[in-house]
Design a protein around this motif. Sequence first.
Motif, PDB file in Angstrom:
ATOM      1  N   HIS A  34      55.793  87.528 -62.812  1.00  0.00           N
ATOM      2  CA  HIS A  34      55.752  88.048 -61.343  1.00  0.00           C
ATOM      3  C   HIS A  34      57.450  88.055 -61.066  1.00  0.00           C
ATOM      4  N   GLY A  35      57.948  89.360 -61.327  1.00  0.00           N
ATOM      5  CA  GLY A  35      59.465  89.226 -60.960  1.00  0.00           C
ATOM      6  C   GLY A  35      59.748  89.606 -59.585  1.00  0.00           C
ATOM      7  N   TYR A  36      61.017  89.407 -59.103  1.00  0.00           N
ATOM      8  CA  TYR A  36      61.515  89.594 -57.869  1.00  0.00           C
ATOM      9  C   TYR A  36      60.365  88.960 -56.566  1.00  0.00           C
ATOM     10  N   ASP A 125      58.237  94.391 -58.875  1.00  0.00           N
ATOM     11  CA  ASP A 125      58.579  95.279 -57.850  1.00  0.00           C
ATOM     12  C   ASP A 125      59.835  95.234 -57.301  1.00  0.00           C
ATOM     13  N   ALA A 126      60.579  96.231 -57.826  1.00  0.00           N
ATOM     14  CA  ALA A 126      62.177  96.322 -57.470  1.00  0.00           C
ATOM     15  C   ALA A 126      62.312  97.544 -56.736  1.00  0.00           C
ATOM     16  N   LEU A 151      55.576  98.133 -63.102  1.00  0.00           N
ATOM     17  CA  LEU A 151      56.816  98.396 -62.367  1.00  0.00           C
ATOM     18  C   LEU A 151      56.767  99.342 -61.260  1.00  0.00           C
ATOM     19  N   VAL A 152      57.593  98.544 -60.031  1.00  0.00           N
ATOM     20  CA  VAL A 152      57.569  99.641 -58.955  1.00  0.00           C
ATOM     21  C   VAL A 152      59.168  99.656 -58.780  1.00  0.00           C
ATOM     22  N   LEU A 153      59.423 101.155 -58.762  1.00  0.00           N
ATOM     23  CA  LEU A 153      60.996 101.456 -58.970  1.00  0.00           C
ATOM     24  C   LEU A 153      61.287 102.408 -57.486  1.00  0.00           C
ATOM     25  N   PRO A 154      62.512 102.177 -57.223  1.00  0.00           N
ATOM     26  CA  PRO A 154      63.008 103.093 -56.134  1.00  0.00           C
ATOM     27  C   PRO A 154      62.885 104.418 -56.212  1.00  0.00           C
TER      28      PRO A 154
END
Length: 300
Positions: A34-36, A125-126, A151-154
């Motif tokens: 789990h990143g971020y 989730d970035a 991935l969740v990207l802008p």
Amino acid sequence: MSPIATVKRELLVRHLQAWAPGALHRARRVIYVHGYADVDGGASAEAAVRVLADLPDLARGRELSMVAVGDDVSEVAGLLTAAQRDAGTAAGLAVLPVGGGTDERLPVALKAAGASRVPMLGFLDAAAVSEPPRPATVAALAAGKPADVLLVLPAATPLDPYRDAGFPLLTAAELATGPEPGEVVAFATTSAKSLESFKEALWAVDEFAGVRLRDPADPERHLIDISLRPHPGPLRRELLAHLASVGTATVTELRTFTLTETVYRAADATRVLHALVDSGAVTRRPEHGRLGGDVLIGPA
């Protein structure tokens, strides 16, 4: 919590509920990354812990490690410990908080956790950070076997840098509430079965306050209501455009194209192809019989 944050949280929970039991069935050791983890105050990481702590296979000699990486995970660590305790988790779940930044520490944390060649799922989730994850960070997750990353990207983040990160399959969708570009949810995997499972979770989430999906490949950028039986319009256009480009393709090839290159599932392709054949918008060879995988479809 914003409607889009709610949809992302439910998508993560649904996919974890589908992924973890299967991974634990295949292997005695499984790793979830789990990143971020500190970006949203640890809320999504806490939701993940509660899902993982409820797995019955942990009581049967399986081992699951959750690696939570972020800039400063001191507060998140306490939150995850409390969630694990409240859930009454079995001893098979180990939660490993790692501070110092997701891009900087994630590859090192995976090596320390012995993540090579074990089933692994990453969630990054970035959407709210200043820079999207480096391709090398995503590539580190490909050490798993099999390996998946959500991935969740802008909004408007290009996906091309992640296509060479060690995952042969990648699909994406926008989470949007209006005509402006929405956050990009991308799923990269080494397994077609995992990709299909992700698509099932994507279309099964509840719709919150007007959040809808947009297929990044749809030139008309139509918004699609989240539904187990999604509106077929964008897929119809994409299949016709693909056939105009390649000339002819088998039903199996068109199902694969749909699964990997659009926001839709393979089963949606079968449904749309039946409608296209019935309307005369495409031709088929042979002309009669079941619309099996080896049937050739071409432009009318």
